[in-house]
Design an enzyme around this catalytic site. Structure first.
Site, short mmCIF file in Angstrom:
data_model
loop_
_atom_site.label_atom_id
_atom_site.label_comp_id
_atom_site.label_asym_id
_atom_site.label_seq_id
_atom_site.Cartn_x
_atom_site.Cartn_y
_atom_site.Cartn_z
CG HIS A 1 -1.84 -13.71 -9.65
ND1 HIS A 1 -0.89 -13.37 -10.58
CD2 HIS A 1 -1.59 -12.94 -8.56
CE1 HIS A 1 -0.10 -12.43 -10.07
NE2 HIS A 1 -0.50 -12.16 -8.84
N GLY B 1 0.80 -1.22 0.00
CA GLY B 1 0.00 0.00 0.00
C GLY B 1 0.83 1.27 0.00
P1 NAI Z 1 1.25 -6.08 4.80
O1 NAI Z 1 0.99 -6.99 5.96
O2 NAI Z 1 2.52 -5.33 4.76
O3 NAI Z 1 0.06 -5.03 4.68
C1 NAI Z 1 -1.28 -5.40 4.74
C2 NAI Z 1 -2.05 -4.21 5.28
O4 NAI Z 1 -3.43 -4.59 5.30
C3 NAI Z 1 -1.65 -3.80 6.71
O5 NAI Z 1 -1.38 -2.42 6.74
C4 NAI Z 1 -2.89 -4.14 7.53
O6 NAI Z 1 -3.11 -3.26 8.62
C5 NAI Z 1 -3.98 -4.01 6.49
N1 NAI Z 1 -5.23 -4.71 6.84
C6 NAI Z 1 -5.39 -5.94 7.37
N2 NAI Z 1 -6.69 -6.20 7.55
C7 NAI Z 1 -7.37 -5.10 7.10
C8 NAI Z 1 -8.74 -4.77 7.01
N3 NAI Z 1 -9.70 -5.60 7.41
N4 NAI Z 1 -9.05 -3.56 6.47
C9 NAI Z 1 -8.07 -2.71 6.05
N5 NAI Z 1 -6.77 -2.97 6.13
C10 NAI Z 1 -6.42 -4.16 6.65
O7 NAI Z 1 1.08 -6.99 3.46
P2 NAI Z 1 1.54 -6.61 1.97
O8 NAI Z 1 2.91 -7.09 1.74
O9 NAI Z 1 1.21 -5.19 1.71
O10 NAI Z 1 0.56 -7.57 1.12
C11 NAI Z 1 -0.81 -7.30 1.07
C12 NAI Z 1 -1.53 -8.35 0.25
O11 NAI Z 1 -1.12 -8.29 -1.11
C13 NAI Z 1 -1.26 -9.79 0.71
O12 NAI Z 1 -2.47 -10.53 0.69
C14 NAI Z 1 -0.32 -10.31 -0.34
O13 NAI Z 1 -0.39 -11.71 -0.48
C15 NAI Z 1 -0.86 -9.60 -1.57
N6 NAI Z 1 0.07 -9.56 -2.69
C16 NAI Z 1 -0.42 -9.82 -3.93
C17 NAI Z 1 0.38 -9.83 -5.02
C18 NAI Z 1 -0.21 -10.06 -6.38
O14 NAI Z 1 0.54 -10.27 -7.34
N7 NAI Z 1 -1.52 -9.99 -6.54
C19 NAI Z 1 1.84 -9.61 -4.90
C20 NAI Z 1 2.25 -9.24 -3.58
C21 NAI Z 1 1.39 -9.24 -2.52
#
Ligand code: NAI
Length: 343
Positions: A202, A39
């Site tokens: 994916h 984010g």
């Molecule tokens: P992160 O743990 O650093 O950040 C996740 C954020 O989501 C945190 O700030 C947390 O507070 C927030 N969060 C959790 N529950 C929430 C809710 N109910 N409402 C609002 N915010 C909430 O994780 P990161 O590295 O940013 O990854 C996020 C997601 O993206 C993961 O599911 C990861 O697997 C996915 N991802 C997808 C990719 C793709 O190619 N589509 C590639 C990389 C990551």
């Protein structure tokens, strides 16, 4: 050349330059999960977009720091922060595009499916709020496992009477970005010229880069095809292991998400010939209701799902496509079942 803010070809570059100078962006974007590893850098890239007028940052963790920090960048995009569930509705008001990146990332040894139980609930809750407070917005889902979280979102939207399949996307752009980078390196091609469609799903072997359809046309040996395909499929794990417990891909994901967002906004803006690969509701493979392939983006989201690239595949690609079907179907069914059980 006809490129590039985030690597997206720009057939009408001249017009875009004028828009950038005038600071005349007009689209509102909300990022849900804005305080996270994906984010934060994604917010920075959107703050730099000439197409955006307002950026809303929402997270259950505080976004005050990111909001204050970004608001000092002297680009015209207005940034506002929304922390905690009571501010979710406000973050969505008026959004043209909602990007969902809230959820837990992988740690070493985990598969994307291991994220299902936690992330499914988060996506369900957030998409419900989008249906209530930003009906009609494009929804970009980054939260993994995308193979299941997109069908979950579709079921929630149907249940809320707010489903428009043209507006729901699983963001698979990172697969394309990786395939382009790896093919350019292997073949010694200029990075900006390489375009590899990536289809299927994916996660792991559901990701199929179509090297036979890569542009510019290149000849690959059987070994190169196997190595490049496996590298694209396992690139996420490469990053998870290198980060050794500190999360998964964030910077390359933010880059890829920004590229897909820009393409979507150009579609909304009426630019012709905007194409990207994305995981959407689809009929190109009849037994798979959701499938990633190239789509044409327009004023209402998906204007056309392009299935033609699935014709004339190499034998290797045809086998890979056949092999992914049961796994992708199971992931889709798992997502749909979760929502249907809870209704
Ligand atoms: P992160 O743990 O650093 O950040 C996740 C954020 O989501 C945190 O700030 C947390 O507070 C927030 N969060 C959790 N529950 C929430 C809710 N109910 N409402 C609002 N915010 C909430 O994780 P990161 O590295 O940013 O990854 C996020 C997601 O993206 C993961 O599911 C990861 O697997 C996915 N991802 C997808 C990719 C793709 O190619 N589509 C590639 C990389 C990551």
């Amino acid at each position: 050349s006809a490129t590039l803010r985030w690597g997206v070809p720009r057939p009408r570059a001249a017009k875009r330059v004028i828009v950038a100078q005038a600071g005349a962006g007009s689209y509102k974007v909300a990022i849900l999960g804005a305080a996270g590893g994906v984010g934060e850098p994604l917010s920075l890239l959107i703050k730099m977009s000439p197409l955006v007028s307002a950026l809303h940052l929402y997270d259950i963790a505080t976004v005050n720091g990111v909001t204050a920090d970004l608001s000092h960048c002297n680009t015209p995009v207005e940034v506002a922060g929304f922390t905690g569930k009571e501010e979710l509705a406000g973050s969505l008001a008026g959004a043209d595009v909602v990007v969902i990146t809230a959820g837990v990332p992988r740690k070493p040894g985990m598969t994307l499916d291991d994220l299902f139980s936690t992330n499914a609930g988060i996506v369900k809750e957030l998409v419900e709020a989008v249906a209530d407070h930003a009906p009609g917005a494009l929804i970009h889902i980054i939260t993994n496992p995308v193979n299941s979280t997109v069908p979950i979102a579709a079921e929630v939207l149907k249940w809320k009477g707010a489903y428009d399949p043209r507006k729901l996307f699983g963001v698979t752009t990172l697969g394309v970005v990786r395939a382009n980078a790896f093919v350019a390196a292997t073949k010694g091609l200029p990075l900006a010229d390489v375009d590899v469609p990536v289809v299927g799903g994916h996660a792991g072997t559901t990701i199929v880069p179509l090297l036979s359809k890569a542009r510019p046309k290149a000849a690959f040996t059987d070994e190169e095809v196997e190595e490049l395909t496996a590298r694209v499929q396992n690139a996420g794990t490469e990053v998870v292991e290198a980060k050794a417990g500190a999360g998964s891909a964030t910077l390359s994901m933010a880059y890829a998400a920004a590229r897909f967002l820009e393409a979507s906004l150009r579609g909304l803006d009426g630019d012709a010939d905007v194409y990207e690969c994305a995981y959407v509701q689809s009929q190109v493979v009849p037994e798979l209701p959701f499938f990633a392939s190239r789509v044409k983006l327009g004023r209402e989201g998906v204007e056309e799902v392009v299935g033609s690239e699935l014709r004339g595949l190499s034998e290797y690609e045809a086998r890979a496509l056949e092999a992914l079907k049961p796994q992708l179907k199971a992931s889709i069914d798992k997502g749909i079942a979760l929502v249907q059980q809870q209704q």
